[in-house]
Design a protein around this motif. Structure first.
Motif, PDB file in Angstrom:
ATOM      1  N   ASN A 259     -20.060  10.756  41.558  1.00 36.51           N
ATOM      2  CA  ASN A 259     -19.613   9.639  41.126  1.00 36.51           C
ATOM      3  C   ASN A 259     -18.752   8.959  42.242  1.00 36.51           C
ATOM      4  OD1 ASN A 259     -21.086   8.140  38.553  1.00 36.51           O
ATOM      5  ND2 ASN A 259     -19.584   9.153  37.070  1.00 36.51           N
ATOM      6  N   TYR A 260     -17.650  10.495  42.537  1.00 39.05           N
ATOM      7  CA  TYR A 260     -16.611  10.073  43.593  1.00 39.05           C
ATOM      8  C   TYR A 260     -17.598   9.551  44.847  1.00 39.05           C
ATOM      9  CZ  TYR A 260     -13.743  12.190  47.125  1.00 39.05           C
ATOM     10  OH  TYR A 260     -12.906  12.618  48.315  1.00 39.05           O
ATOM     11  N   TYR A 261     -19.388  10.573  45.301  1.00 43.65           N
ATOM     12  CA  TYR A 261     -19.267  10.328  46.360  1.00 43.65           C
ATOM     13  C   TYR A 261     -20.379   8.658  46.673  1.00 43.65           C
ATOM     14  CZ  TYR A 261     -17.794  15.084  47.238  1.00 43.65           C
ATOM     15  OH  TYR A 261     -17.075  15.961  47.209  1.00 43.65           O
ATOM     16  N   ALA A 262     -20.508   8.126  45.281  1.00 45.34           N
ATOM     17  CA  ALA A 262     -21.003   7.058  45.114  1.00 45.34           C
ATOM     18  C   ALA A 262     -19.615   6.097  45.236  1.00 45.34           C
ATOM     19  CB  ALA A 262     -21.687   6.740  44.322  1.00 45.34           C
ATOM     20  N   GLY A 263     -18.165   6.016  44.886  1.00 45.35           N
ATOM     21  CA  GLY A 263     -17.522   5.351  45.080  1.00 45.35           C
ATOM     22  C   GLY A 263     -17.013   4.639  44.036  1.00 45.35           C
ATOM     23  N   LYS A 264     -17.803   5.457  42.913  1.00 47.65           N
ATOM     24  CA  LYS A 264     -17.331   4.968  41.393  1.00 47.65           C
ATOM     25  C   LYS A 264     -16.181   5.527  40.978  1.00 47.65           C
ATOM     26  CE  LYS A 264     -22.489   3.953  41.429  1.00 47.65           C
ATOM     27  NZ  LYS A 264     -23.606   4.942  40.273  1.00 47.65           N
ATOM     28  N   ASP A 265     -15.480   6.721  40.792  1.00 47.75           N
ATOM     29  CA  ASP A 265     -14.423   7.604  40.663  1.00 47.75           C
ATOM     30  C   ASP A 265     -14.060   8.359  41.327  1.00 47.75           C
ATOM     31  OD1 ASP A 265     -13.668   8.274  38.135  1.00 47.75           O
ATOM     32  OD2 ASP A 265     -14.736   7.967  36.875  1.00 47.75           O
ATOM     33  N   GLY A 266     -12.848   9.291  40.448  1.00 45.85           N
ATOM     34  CA  GLY A 266     -12.701  10.357  41.032  1.00 45.85           C
ATOM     35  C   GLY A 266     -12.919  11.498  41.311  1.00 45.85           C
ATOM     36  N   PRO A 267     -12.766  12.500  41.555  1.00 50.38           N
ATOM     37  CA  PRO A 267     -12.957  13.333  41.890  1.00 50.38           C
ATOM     38  C   PRO A 267     -13.094  14.629  41.063  1.00 50.38           C
ATOM     39  CG  PRO A 267     -11.400  13.847  43.268  1.00 50.38           C
ATOM     40  CD  PRO A 267     -12.037  12.585  43.136  1.00 50.38           C
TER      41      PRO A 267
ATOM     42  N   GLU B  87     -10.682   6.354  47.678  1.00 49.89           N
ATOM     43  CA  GLU B  87     -10.986   5.802  48.905  1.00 49.89           C
ATOM     44  C   GLU B  87     -10.134   6.950  49.930  1.00 49.89           C
ATOM     45  OE1 GLU B  87     -13.679   3.972  51.456  1.00 49.89           O
ATOM     46  OE2 GLU B  87     -13.676   3.816  48.891  1.00 49.89           O
ATOM     47  N   GLN B  88      -8.743   6.551  50.099  1.00 56.17           N
ATOM     48  CA  GLN B  88      -8.772   7.238  50.975  1.00 56.17           C
ATOM     49  C   GLN B  88      -8.965   8.674  50.755  1.00 56.17           C
ATOM     50  OE1 GLN B  88      -4.664   6.687  49.714  1.00 56.17           O
ATOM     51  NE2 GLN B  88      -4.340   4.707  51.607  1.00 56.17           N
ATOM     52  N   LEU B  89      -9.098   9.762  50.521  1.00 54.77           N
ATOM     53  CA  LEU B  89      -9.365  10.822  49.940  1.00 54.77           C
ATOM     54  C   LEU B  89     -10.762  10.978  50.586  1.00 54.77           C
ATOM     55  CD1 LEU B  89      -8.935  13.371  48.991  1.00 54.77           C
ATOM     56  CD2 LEU B  89      -9.428  13.268  47.041  1.00 54.77           C
ATOM     57  N   ARG B  90     -12.074  10.168  49.992  1.00 58.21           N
ATOM     58  CA  ARG B  90     -13.214  10.565  50.479  1.00 58.21           C
ATOM     59  C   ARG B  90     -12.960   9.837  51.780  1.00 58.21           C
ATOM     60  NH1 ARG B  90     -14.660   7.328  45.829  1.00 58.21           N
ATOM     61  NH2 ARG B  90     -14.357   5.786  46.317  1.00 58.21           N
ATOM     62  N   ARG B  91     -12.010   9.174  52.650  1.00 54.15           N
ATOM     63  CA  ARG B  91     -12.200   9.105  53.685  1.00 54.15           C
ATOM     64  C   ARG B  91     -11.919  11.044  54.715  1.00 54.15           C
ATOM     65  NH1 ARG B  91      -9.437   5.806  56.564  1.00 54.15           N
ATOM     66  NH2 ARG B  91      -8.777   5.264  54.794  1.00 54.15           N
TER      67      ARG B  91
ATOM     68  N   ASP C 157       0.602   6.031  46.528  1.00 53.86           N
ATOM     69  CA  ASP C 157      -0.386   6.108  45.559  1.00 53.86           C
ATOM     70  C   ASP C 157      -1.316   7.795  45.575  1.00 53.86           C
ATOM     71  OD1 ASP C 157      -3.154   5.889  44.424  1.00 53.86           O
ATOM     72  OD2 ASP C 157      -4.764   4.894  46.281  1.00 53.86           O
ATOM     73  N   ARG C 158      -2.013   7.928  44.274  1.00 58.01           N
ATOM     74  CA  ARG C 158      -2.100   9.138  44.670  1.00 58.01           C
ATOM     75  C   ARG C 158      -4.015   8.705  43.703  1.00 58.01           C
ATOM     76  NH1 ARG C 158       0.458  13.298  41.631  1.00 58.01           N
ATOM     77  NH2 ARG C 158      -1.910  14.512  41.010  1.00 58.01           N
ATOM     78  N   CYS C 159      -4.379  10.013  44.195  1.00 54.90           N
ATOM     79  CA  CYS C 159      -6.013  10.881  43.000  1.00 54.90           C
ATOM     80  C   CYS C 159      -5.641  11.054  42.131  1.00 54.90           C
ATOM     81  CB  CYS C 159      -6.864  11.262  44.148  1.00 54.90           C
ATOM     82  SG  CYS C 159      -8.601  11.116  42.960  1.00 54.90           S
ATOM     83  N   GLN C 160      -5.286  10.350  40.812  1.00 53.32           N
ATOM     84  CA  GLN C 160      -4.608  10.826  39.547  1.00 53.32           C
ATOM     85  C   GLN C 160      -5.743  11.704  38.567  1.00 53.32           C
ATOM     86  OE1 GLN C 160      -2.154   9.812  38.069  1.00 53.32           O
ATOM     87  NE2 GLN C 160      -1.147   8.219  39.925  1.00 53.32           N
ATOM     88  N   ASP C 161      -7.541  11.272  39.304  1.00 50.11           N
ATOM     89  CA  ASP C 161      -8.026  12.434  38.124  1.00 50.11           C
ATOM     90  C   ASP C 161      -8.657  13.782  38.762  1.00 50.11           C
ATOM     91  OD1 ASP C 161      -8.252  10.119  36.615  1.00 50.11           O
ATOM     92  OD2 ASP C 161      -9.470   8.931  37.849  1.00 50.11           O
TER      93      ASP C 161
END
Length: 760
Positions: free
Chosen positions: A205-213, A341-345, A513-517
């Motif tokens: 889901n994270y790599y599909a842009g739906k959720d955090g890792p 999104e920033q983390l994915r990039r 902002d931070r990746c909460q999950d």
């Protein structure tokens, strides 16, 4: 009607065809036909069964040898260049080709059925190396590009996408022309054994842009076909217009270097498709613009390593698995400072994704170590005695700490899992070339130096070796590595500083902002304890018992903070605990073990508050208590058990009996019938009853008549209690006081009867 599996499989085959197929043994079939014509698409979880049928096609090596003899004679008459290289690791290719089975293809020879490397792919690999690596290092760029064009040919249509690396001052030749060098298919020198391989995506889901890792997703296994290491291949190139200008030698140099460094086929960034010389040497000369580093990974504890088959043959440290672990630890350095999104990039810039290749290459080579062995059985008393592990008494109602930590690896009706012994060593080679980071979806690209990218990988290696582990049950301490020395990285603060430099290099603007999950290094709770112990099995017994005791003292809902799945109740009342729609969550607490400079073992517990177990605040509270409990227990056990590895005597307490409560085998057993001073604890029993600790010995037990404890009493208050049994206190009400007085008058000891001199 032919009775066979093809009759009901859904394949539309005539009866005569089914009969013909069934008359041919599985090992004699063409593997390409088995894959493309006799396999049906289905769920990915069941794809391994389909591929297992393909791996049964063993082929005919005698036929291959006859073909090789004829082939060699033909190419020798053409004065072609022939050279041999062997696979350095697993090799897979043509995964995305069209077929009935998704992402599982491999290049089978269409006529004979063995795995081969098509010449078209080898030509593209050699040309990419020549243009991006060889040409920039030449003193005369124009002459270098003319040599490349002469070897591979040219056309204006194929040059349009090369603006990133083709120098602008070099003009394209007019028209188009074919190249002189012919890259022939590479054939194996012996029929290669095809095996089923696997990669597990834990964050789809994270790599599909739906959720955090997060750590709650079910892994998505992807099965595919591959061949193993040390399979020899013969590569052949020839010149359409043979001359003595050395062009054929250049082509051989380009192809050899590309096969050794980049690799052929799919998943090359994860170490697949690399080749080495037939002599077995794995050292290669890296180009000047490639930053590289080598790390020695040594297991401090046994590791449950496995591939798709989970047997002895694939019990090894796989590059794809190691790459996934390094990505996880890399994310911990950034998640507190960026959004999803920033983390994915940022992650794509280092590790790549399905659309963008990674500038980082990893290769793993096994150095030394014992052969894989199966996990010991629970009833193997010789094993327990050899490692100084005492079995808990039945009244303790606890599982052996070692088998509590390795639950599921040696259960009844299941094959015992294979593991690599402690001391096994691998060499990890990390190489990085310059990369790029795109600022936003339509933003400009920022060039990332290879040194910055290598620093990110090195920091992740340092974190994994110190605080993480590999394989199944890795969060319980199995698969721990000895500490790794990394240049410029000596602390968590150094890792955070390297992460900050990387974000600055990407021109990333600091954000609230931070990746909460996702677990964040900034929030980590770390406990460390040096021990005098040398035996990793003994250490795993201690840490497993500590974790079990902590869990038993928590209410069912509190135990959610230790990860899922987890059960509550017993018998018909057993239920699976869950948080919202989450039924699975990796433990946020990780045990790791390493060898310290004194050749003894050091234990670390690293915990990351989990926002979904059930929330960050509640998770942090439980994990802080776990860290405090683990620290106290480890110190107590270290003080009470100053023994090394392999001692065969059972660890005894001062009274000659095991501590019935905590299983630590280190605290004196309280004498039954005595009145002692204790402290009320915050931790309650499963039913909410009081627990207390006898401070002189550190023994913790439940209060049996807990309802008699005054309601106004709070945790931490000192009280007097009656030692009712080896696992319980009693509150001193009138009835208990009379019992204590009777015990004192009778002179009863902990044996439950009168003293020997009185009995006389």
């Amino acid at each position: 009607m032919v009775s066979d599996k093809y009759s009901s499989s859904g394949l539309c085959l005539p009866q005569s065809t089914r009969k013909l197929i069934c008359d041919v043994l599985a090992e004699k079939r063409h593997p390409g036909l088995q894959l493309d014509k006799l396999s049906l698409a289905g769920e990915m979880e069941k794809q391994s069964e389909v591929l297992a049928e393909v791996t049964k096609c063993t082929g005919d090596d005698t036929l291959l040898q006859k073909l090789l003899t004829r082939r060699i004679a033909t190419f020798d008459s053409m004065k072609a260049h022939r050279f041999e290289l062997a696979t350095r690791g697993s090799l897979t290719l043509h995964l995305s080709r069209s077929g009935s089975v998704e992402n599982a293809g491999i290049a089978f020879h269409p006529v004979y059925g063995f795995v081969y490397l098509p010449g078209s792919g080898l030509k593209g690999l050699a040309r990419a190396w020549a243009e991006t690596v060889w040409a920039p290092s030449q003193p005369d760029a124009v002459d270098a590009w003319r040599t490349i064009e002469q070897a591979f040919g040219w056309s204006k249509g194929s040059e349009r996408h090369k603006r990133c690396w083709r120098p602008g001052e070099i003009e394209m030749p007019d028209g188009s022309a074919a190249g002189r060098i012919v890259f022939h298919d590479a054939w194996p020198l012996r029929w290669p054994e095809v095996k089923t391989d696997i990669v597990n995506n834990h964050n789809s889901n994270y790599y599909a842009g739906k959720d955090g890792p997060g750590d709650w997703e079910d892994p998505k296994p992807v099965y595919f076909l591959a061949i193993g290491e040390k399979v020899p291949f013969e590569f052949i190139i020839s010149d359409n217009r043979p001359t003595d200008d050395g062009l054929l030698g250049f082509a051989r140099e380009w192809l050899t270097a590309a096969l050794q460094f980049e690799g052929a086929g799919a998943k090359t960034a994860a170490g697949y498709g690399r080749f080495a010389s037939m002599g077995g040497e794995t050292e290669i000369a890296f180009p000047e613009h490639v930053a590289n580093a080598q790390f020695n990974l040594c297991l401090a504890t046994p590791a449950f390593l496995a591939g798709a088959d989970q047997d002895r043959e694939d019990c090894d440290l796989r590059p794809a698995s190691l790459r996934g672990l390094l990505r996880w630890w890399w994310r911990t350095m950034h998640t507190a400072h960026v959004g999803h999104e920033q983390l994915r990039r940022l992650e794509t810039a280092v590790w790549g994704d399905s659309e963008v290749g990674s500038p980082v290459r990893l290769a793993v080579d096994f150095i030394s170590g014992g052969s894989p062995k199966q996990h010991p059985n629970k009833n193997d008393r010789n094993f327990l005695r050899e490692h100084g592990i005492s079995q808990p008494e039945h009244k303790q109602k606890v599982t052996q700490g070692l088998f509590y930590a390795s639950y599921g690896m040696a259960e009844r009706r299941q094959p015992r899992r294979w593991l690599r012994p402690a001391g096994s060593r691998w060499k990890l080679t990390a190489a990085a070339r310059d990369g790029r980071f795109r600022e936003g979806s339509n933003g400009a690209q920022v060039k990332l130096p290879a040194s910055i990218l290598l620093e990110q990988v090195s920091a992740a290696v340092w974190l994994l070796a110190r605080f993480g582990s590999a394989g199944s049950r890795s969060r319980k301490g199995f698969g721990s590595f000895d500490d790794v020395e990394v240049k410029g990285i000596t602390s968590i603060e150094d890792c955070c500083a390297a992460a900050k430099r990387f974000r600055a290099e990407c021109k990333f603007q600091p954000s609230a902002d931070r990746c909460q999950d996702s677990p964040a290094l900034d929030d980590a709770v770390v406990t460390k304890q040096d021990t005098p112990w040398e035996d990793p099995w003994f250490v795993l017994e201690q840490t497993g018992m500590i974790l079990q005791l902590f869990a038993k003292r928590r209410k069912a809902d509190d135990r959610l903070a230790l990860g899922l799945p987890r059960k509550s109740g017993s018998g018909r009342n057993t239920r699976n605990l869950r948080v919202g729609n989450i039924t699975r969550h990796a433990s946020p607490a990780m045990w790791s073990v390493s060898t310290n400079p004194n050749e003894k073992l050091t234990v670390r517990l690293t915990a990351f508050p989990a926002p979904r177990l059930p929330n960050r605040e509640a998770s942090k509270e439980v994990l802080d208590e776990l860290a405090e409990f683990a620290s106290k227990e480890l110190k107590k056990r270290v003080q009470g058990q100053p023994r090394g590895a392999g001692q065969r005597d059972r660890h005894r307490t001062v009274t000659g009996k095991s501590d019935p409560q905590d299983g630590s085998l280190s605290s004196p057993v309280l004498e039954k019938g005595k009145i002692v001073e204790a402290v009320l604890l915050k931790e309650r029993t499963k039913k909410g009853g009081w627990r207390a600790r006898h401070e002189a010995t550190g023994v913790e037990m439940q209060i049996q008549n807990t309802a008699d404890v005054p309601h106004e009493y709070e945790p931490g208050k000192k009280v007097e209690l009656f030692v009712h049994s080896n696992n319980a206190f009693q509150w001193l009400n009138d009835k208990v006081k009379r019992q204590a007085e009777k015990t004192r008058q009778d002179g009863r000891g902990h044996h439950g009867g009168r003293r020997r001199d009185e009995r006389r």
